[in-house]
Enzyme design. Structure first.
Site, mmCIF file in Angstrom:
data_model
loop_
_atom_site.group_PDB
_atom_site.id
_atom_site.type_symbol
_atom_site.label_atom_id
_atom_site.label_comp_id
_atom_site.label_asym_id
_atom_site.label_seq_id
_atom_site.Cartn_x
_atom_site.Cartn_y
_atom_site.Cartn_z
ATOM 1 N N GLU A 169 7.778 -25.740 -58.739
ATOM 2 C CA GLU A 169 6.411 -25.873 -59.240
ATOM 3 C C GLU A 169 6.349 -26.026 -60.753
ATOM 4 O O GLU A 169 5.513 -26.766 -61.277
ATOM 5 C CB GLU A 169 5.578 -24.670 -58.786
ATOM 6 N N HIS B 257 1.182 -16.252 -48.906
ATOM 7 C CA HIS B 257 0.527 -17.526 -48.646
ATOM 8 C C HIS B 257 -0.978 -17.368 -48.409
ATOM 9 O O HIS B 257 -1.604 -18.246 -47.815
ATOM 10 C CB HIS B 257 1.139 -18.207 -47.409
#
Length: 324
Positions: free
Chosen positions: A59, A128
């Protein structure tokens, strides 16, 4: 107006902006394959894999690539699969994307859109399922959107892509498959303008993302007992349209704030503080927040259901501020 799902509306907005402006590029893990939920499905086939670019699973690297592309004259849209993973890109996002325009005296622009999925849905557990919008709202130089319906998702995404500043576009994955009317044509919504979704007189409910629909359902149930609740969706969290919220509170005299993120230091705290400044003498009772407990999101279906704020909690908070 045609019916579309939230997911289809986002895909439609991306398609239209890529078709309109050749400087719009998509970056992210598996975006050429459709991404984790299929939002970008078909865009690589239409626009080519030189504009819809799969990236490594890093990321920080992806964010740095996108910032560099924005500084070079492109309008990148970077997808971070889950907002939980934006923590790995915070250095690039917070220390570079958010500050370069200011630190260059306006010479540099960073027209970057960051799409992230958030929220509790599907028993995906603590890594998540987070809602970290309050982190990002604390950073000067970042704009942030959090739509709750397909029409707003498309209209706000188009505004984000066209903006010359870095914009965080937060999508609650629990909304992806809800349907709604989406205007045809090139409809761009204003950044920083809240929406009053339901008129009421007894109190104001301000809700975010998936909690908007839950709040509307609560308001409908309350109406059957003679309680008239106004529901406001801020839509954009930075800049925050306090004027619209304050106008509603000045009319109703009471405020309940609902979000899925944990209560401590959430967006609700900022809204409450700002309303205390703007409308203190109009308040007839303390402001209440309905939010998740201060704990990691559980993976157990039973515990997850207990963890997420629901309609009954909203109704209980409303009755408490009304002293009923």
């Amino acid at each position: 107006m045609p019916e579309q799902t939230f997911l289809e509306a986002i895909r439609g907005g991306l398609h239209e902006e890529m078709d309109r402006d050749p400087s719009v590029y998509l970056f992210g893990e598996d975006v050429a394959l459709g991404g984790p939920f299929g939002v970008t499905h078909g865009l690589a086939e239409t626009f080519g894999k030189n504009r819809v670019i799969n990236t490594p699973i890093s990321e920080g690297t992806v964010m740095g690539l996108a910032i560099g592309a924005a500084l070079s004259g492109l309008r990148p849209v970077v997808e971070i699969m889950f907002i939980d993973f934006i923590t790995l890109a915070m250095d690039q996002l917070v220390n570079h994307a958010a500050k370069l325009h200011y630190m260059s005296g306006g010479q540099l622009k960073v027209p970057l859109t960051v799409r992230v999925q958030c929220g509790i849905s599907g028993n995906m557990g603590a890594h998540h399922s987070q809602s970290l919008e309050a982190w990002l709202a604390h950073v000067p130089g970042l704009k942030m959107m959090m739509p709750s319906c397909p029409a707003d998702a498309k209209g706000l995404l188009k505004a984000a892509i066209r903006d010359d500043n870095p914009v965080i576009f937060i999508e609650h994955r629990g909304l992806y498959w809800i349907g709604g009317s989406v205007p045809s044509g090139d409809v761009e919504l204003p950044i920083g303008k809240a929406s009053v979704l339901r008129e009421g007189n007894d109190l104001t409910i301000v809700a975010l993302a998936k909690m908007v629909q839950v709040s509307i359902e609560a308001a409908e149930d309350l109406s059957k007992t003679g309680i008239s609740a106004e529901v406001v969706d801020p839509r954009t969290l930075s800049p925050l349209d306090i004027a619209t919220i304050a106008a509603s509170v000045k009319k109703t005299g009471r405020l309940v704030i609902v979000h899925e993120a944990v209560e401590q230091v959430g967006i609700g705290a900022e809204i409450a503080a700002r309303i205390q400044q703007e409308a203190f003498y109009f308040l007839d009772s303390p402001i209440l927040r309905v939010a998740a407990p201060f704990a990691p999101v559980p993976a157990s279906p039973v515990l997850e259901k207990y963890f997420v704020p629901g309609k009954d909690q909203i109704i209980e908070a409303v009755r408490k501020v009304l002293n009923r």
